[in-house]
Design a protein around this motif. Sequence first.
Motif, PDB file in Angstrom:
ATOM      1  N   GLY A   1       0.908  -1.212   0.155  1.00 14.93           N
ATOM      2  CA  GLY A   1       0.070   0.128  -0.060  1.00 14.93           C
ATOM      3  C   GLY A   1       0.697   1.517  -0.045  1.00 14.93           C
ATOM      4  O   GLY A   1       0.450   2.573  -0.116  1.00 14.93           O
ATOM      5  N   VAL A   2       2.274   1.348   0.002  1.00 13.57           N
ATOM      6  CA  VAL A   2       3.107   2.392  -0.099  1.00 13.57           C
ATOM      7  C   VAL A   2       3.070   2.786  -1.417  1.00 13.57           C
ATOM      8  O   VAL A   2       3.349   1.976  -2.363  1.00 13.57           O
ATOM      9  CB  VAL A   2       4.391   2.169   0.649  1.00 13.57           C
ATOM     10  CG1 VAL A   2       5.196   3.165   0.514  1.00 13.57           C
ATOM     11  CG2 VAL A   2       4.364   1.750   1.992  1.00 13.57           C
ATOM     12  N   ASP A   3       2.541   4.043  -1.656  1.00  5.39           N
ATOM     13  CA  ASP A   3       2.714   4.765  -2.944  1.00  5.39           C
ATOM     14  C   ASP A   3       3.211   5.887  -3.098  1.00  5.39           C
ATOM     15  O   ASP A   3       3.980   6.376  -1.933  1.00  5.39           O
ATOM     16  CB  ASP A   3       1.221   4.697  -3.481  1.00  5.39           C
ATOM     17  CG  ASP A   3       0.248   5.396  -2.481  1.00  5.39           C
ATOM     18  OD1 ASP A   3       0.641   6.181  -1.693  1.00  5.39           O
ATOM     19  OD2 ASP A   3      -1.117   5.351  -2.553  1.00  5.39           O
ATOM     20  N   ALA A   4       3.224   6.483  -4.083  1.00  5.04           N
ATOM     21  CA  ALA A   4       3.835   8.043  -4.131  1.00  5.04           C
ATOM     22  C   ALA A   4       3.078   9.038  -3.119  1.00  5.04           C
ATOM     23  O   ALA A   4       3.769   9.916  -2.733  1.00  5.04           O
ATOM     24  CB  ALA A   4       3.662   8.615  -5.461  1.00  5.04           C
ATOM     25  N   PHE A   5       1.818   9.029  -2.912  1.00  5.68           N
ATOM     26  CA  PHE A   5       1.189   9.747  -1.946  1.00  5.68           C
ATOM     27  C   PHE A   5       1.993   9.484  -0.449  1.00  5.68           C
ATOM     28  O   PHE A   5       2.045  10.602   0.184  1.00  5.68           O
ATOM     29  CB  PHE A   5      -0.462   9.570  -1.701  1.00  5.68           C
ATOM     30  CG  PHE A   5      -1.033  10.268  -1.056  1.00  5.68           C
ATOM     31  CD1 PHE A   5      -1.454  11.470  -1.188  1.00  5.68           C
ATOM     32  CD2 PHE A   5      -1.542   9.769   0.244  1.00  5.68           C
ATOM     33  CE1 PHE A   5      -1.980  12.348  -0.192  1.00  5.68           C
ATOM     34  CE2 PHE A   5      -2.177  10.424   1.099  1.00  5.68           C
ATOM     35  CZ  PHE A   5      -2.354  11.764   0.918  1.00  5.68           C
ATOM     36  N   THR A   6       1.995   8.219  -0.136  1.00  2.00           N
ATOM     37  CA  THR A   6       2.517   7.914   1.087  1.00  2.00           C
ATOM     38  C   THR A   6       3.988   8.519   1.350  1.00  2.00           C
ATOM     39  O   THR A   6       4.373   8.939   2.301  1.00  2.00           O
ATOM     40  CB  THR A   6       2.521   6.329   1.316  1.00  2.00           C
ATOM     41  OG1 THR A   6       1.274   5.826   1.270  1.00  2.00           O
ATOM     42  CG2 THR A   6       2.992   5.913   2.804  1.00  2.00           C
ATOM     43  N   LEU A   7       4.746   8.418   0.292  1.00  2.00           N
ATOM     44  CA  LEU A   7       6.010   8.750   0.308  1.00  2.00           C
ATOM     45  C   LEU A   7       6.012  10.181   0.532  1.00  2.00           C
ATOM     46  O   LEU A   7       7.021  10.739   0.990  1.00  2.00           O
ATOM     47  CB  LEU A   7       6.853   8.225  -0.837  1.00  2.00           C
ATOM     48  CG  LEU A   7       7.033   6.670  -0.778  1.00  2.00           C
ATOM     49  CD1 LEU A   7       7.827   6.313  -1.925  1.00  2.00           C
ATOM     50  CD2 LEU A   7       7.841   6.352   0.376  1.00  2.00           C
ATOM     51  N   GLY A   8       5.110  11.067  -0.457  1.00  2.00           N
ATOM     52  CA  GLY A   8       5.142  12.401  -0.333  1.00  2.00           C
ATOM     53  C   GLY A   8       4.641  12.842   0.939  1.00  2.00           C
ATOM     54  O   GLY A   8       5.209  13.957   1.618  1.00  2.00           O
ATOM     55  N   ALA A   9       3.801  12.333   1.687  1.00  5.26           N
ATOM     56  CA  ALA A   9       3.326  12.786   3.313  1.00  5.26           C
ATOM     57  C   ALA A   9       4.495  12.473   3.942  1.00  5.26           C
ATOM     58  O   ALA A   9       4.741  13.283   5.032  1.00  5.26           O
ATOM     59  CB  ALA A   9       2.126  11.582   3.603  1.00  5.26           C
ATOM     60  N   LEU A  10       5.353  11.430   3.862  1.00  2.17           N
ATOM     61  CA  LEU A  10       6.487  11.233   4.717  1.00  2.17           C
ATOM     62  C   LEU A  10       7.552  12.277   4.638  1.00  2.17           C
ATOM     63  O   LEU A  10       8.020  12.787   5.703  1.00  2.17           O
ATOM     64  CB  LEU A  10       7.358   9.914   4.414  1.00  2.17           C
ATOM     65  CG  LEU A  10       8.465   9.396   5.074  1.00  2.17           C
ATOM     66  CD1 LEU A  10       8.294   9.352   6.545  1.00  2.17           C
ATOM     67  CD2 LEU A  10       9.114   8.222   4.772  1.00  2.17           C
ATOM     68  N   VAL A  11       7.846  12.822   3.361  1.00  4.37           N
ATOM     69  CA  VAL A  11       8.730  13.759   2.991  1.00  4.37           C
ATOM     70  C   VAL A  11       8.148  15.093   3.756  1.00  4.37           C
ATOM     71  O   VAL A  11       8.836  15.935   4.293  1.00  4.37           O
ATOM     72  CB  VAL A  11       9.121  13.877   1.670  1.00  4.37           C
ATOM     73  CG1 VAL A  11       9.885  15.297   1.178  1.00  4.37           C
ATOM     74  CG2 VAL A  11       9.753  12.731   1.017  1.00  4.37           C
TER      75      VAL A  11
END
Length: 54
Positions: free
Chosen positions: A41-51
Motif C-alpha cells: 500500500g505504500v505509494d507516491a502519496f504515502t512517500l510524499g506525506a513522509l517527506v
Amino acid sequence: MEDSQMGMRSAVAAGCTVLVVPAEVPIPPGEGWMVRESLVGVDAFTLGALVSAG
C-alpha cells in the motif's frame, strides 16, 4: 527506507526522513521516522506525506 534500528538511526542522524519496516526487532514511532508493518500500500502519496512530515 530501512529495516533495522541501526540503519534508521544512521539515516536520521544524516538528516534523512526514514520509512522503517522493521525486519526482526520492533521499532517504535519517533521523530524523523515513520514505522509501517510492510510496504504493501505504500505509494507516491504515502512517500510524499513522509517527506512533508520530515
